[in-house]
Design an enzyme around this catalytic site. Structure first.
Site, short mmCIF file in Angstrom:
data_model
loop_
_atom_site.label_atom_id
_atom_site.label_comp_id
_atom_site.label_asym_id
_atom_site.label_seq_id
_atom_site.Cartn_x
_atom_site.Cartn_y
_atom_site.Cartn_z
N PHE A 197 40.47 31.85 30.80
CA PHE A 197 39.89 32.56 31.85
C PHE A 197 40.56 33.67 32.04
O PHE A 197 40.08 35.15 32.03
CB PHE A 197 40.15 31.80 33.06
CG PHE A 197 39.54 32.39 34.42
CD1 PHE A 197 38.18 32.84 34.43
CD2 PHE A 197 40.54 32.73 35.33
CE1 PHE A 197 37.83 33.37 35.49
CE2 PHE A 197 40.15 33.46 36.20
CZ PHE A 197 38.79 33.99 36.49
N SER B 295 36.18 39.61 43.04
CA SER B 295 35.41 38.31 42.45
C SER B 295 34.97 37.27 43.48
O SER B 295 34.29 37.87 44.31
CB SER B 295 36.21 37.83 41.29
OG SER B 295 35.33 37.07 40.44
N HIS C 84 37.08 43.08 34.10
CA HIS C 84 36.78 42.30 35.26
C HIS C 84 38.36 42.54 36.07
O HIS C 84 38.26 42.32 37.20
CB HIS C 84 36.59 40.67 34.95
CG HIS C 84 36.35 39.97 36.28
ND1 HIS C 84 35.19 40.05 36.96
CD2 HIS C 84 37.06 38.86 36.71
CE1 HIS C 84 35.14 39.26 37.82
NE2 HIS C 84 36.33 38.55 37.96
N ASP D 282 33.01 44.70 32.11
CA ASP D 282 33.35 43.16 32.58
C ASP D 282 32.81 42.10 31.82
O ASP D 282 31.45 42.30 31.37
CB ASP D 282 32.97 43.28 34.06
CG ASP D 282 33.32 42.13 34.92
OD1 ASP D 282 33.62 40.98 34.19
OD2 ASP D 282 33.60 42.29 36.09
N LEU E 264 39.47 36.18 29.53
CA LEU E 264 37.84 36.54 29.68
C LEU E 264 38.09 37.89 30.81
O LEU E 264 37.43 38.97 30.89
CB LEU E 264 37.31 35.73 30.21
CG LEU E 264 36.45 34.59 29.37
CD1 LEU E 264 35.86 33.47 30.29
CD2 LEU E 264 35.37 35.36 28.26
N TRP F 62 39.10 33.21 42.07
CA TRP F 62 39.45 31.94 41.51
C TRP F 62 40.63 32.01 40.59
O TRP F 62 40.65 32.99 39.68
CB TRP F 62 38.25 31.29 41.13
CG TRP F 62 38.44 30.10 40.65
CD1 TRP F 62 38.49 28.75 41.18
CD2 TRP F 62 38.75 29.53 39.16
NE1 TRP F 62 38.98 27.69 40.46
CE2 TRP F 62 39.01 27.97 39.01
CE3 TRP F 62 38.89 30.28 38.07
CZ2 TRP F 62 39.28 27.50 38.08
CZ3 TRP F 62 39.32 29.68 36.78
CH2 TRP F 62 39.47 28.15 36.86
#
Length: 235
Positions: free
Chosen positions: A127, A65, A213, A185, A130, A11
């Protein structure tokens, strides 16, 4: 002729994060990165039908993901027409439930969704941070992900991510499965690796040490070598 391998992105950041991995795998496979279809709110059947129509039937399915979750569902949908499944930093559920606690807390996800609805640009930047948290050069990796972002960072995509549950798909798909998890992650807890092992004992599950991640960007050579060995041993 080398086997065909489809890579599905996650995403928000688009296909760019998968380009280095696709290039590293090109000597072993016919590799194609398939952009995710336009999302309808929580309409998984529409999304899977679009992917099923677009992708060759004989291809290995792989994804990062959210892309890994969609690959798992499509592999189960295709059954014997799918030669194998590969997932990268992909959980069976992205949000935690009583039956699947090794995932992001539902309250954390709800806060992220609300922040995205209010300020998409700022939340996408968060995001990317992260995704990079836990990497050796987290800031540099975050800037790279954000600069190259070309994805469908939609609210409907977030809602789909929260709704997906691939547990039944992972159990029912009888082809070879390889699931790679990053030990550092910040979005998919590495404890999910053990949960996947219990859910599908026939699958091969590996942990990539010192990776975030965004392991698909951070550890391209290592991932390509693991994927190539796994697929070539089964073709």
């Amino acid at each position: 002729m080398p086997p065909s391998l489809i890579l599905l992105p996650g995403w928000g950041l688009g296909s760019a994060p998968l380009v280095p991995l696709a290039e590293a795998l090109a000597g072993h496979f016919q590799v194609h990165i398939e952009a995710l279809p336009a999302f309808e709110p929580a309409d998984i059947e529409h999304c899977l039908a679009a992917l099923d129509e677009a992708l060759p039937r004989s291809a290995w399915l792989a994804g990062w993901s959210l892309g890994g979750m969609l690959a798992a569902l499509l592999a189960a949908r295709r059954g014997a027409d799918c030669p194998g499944l590969l997932t990268l930093a992909s959980n069976a559920r992205f949000t935690a439930s009583e039956a699947w606690p090794t995932a992001m807390p539902a309250a954390t996800f709800a806060a992220f969704r609300e922040a995205y609805e209010l300020n998409p640009a700022a939340t996408l930047k968060r995001f990317a941070m992260l995704c990079s948290q836990g990497a050796a050069d987290a800031r540099g990796l975050s800037r790279r992900l954000l600069a190259q972002a070309d994805g469908a960072d939609s609210l409907a995509g977030l809602e789909l991510l929260a709704a997906l549950d691939t547990r039944q798909a992972l159990q029912s798909f009888v082809g070879p499965q390889l699931h790679l998890f990053a030990t550092d992650d910040a979005l998919v807890p590495v404890a999910a690796a053990a949960a996947i092992e219990r859910l599908q004992p026939a699958a091969e599950v590996r942990r990539v040490d010192g990776a975030s991640h965004a392991l698909v960007v951070e550890q391209v050579s290592e991932l390509a070598a693991v994927i190539a060995r796994f697929v070539e041993a089964r073709t």
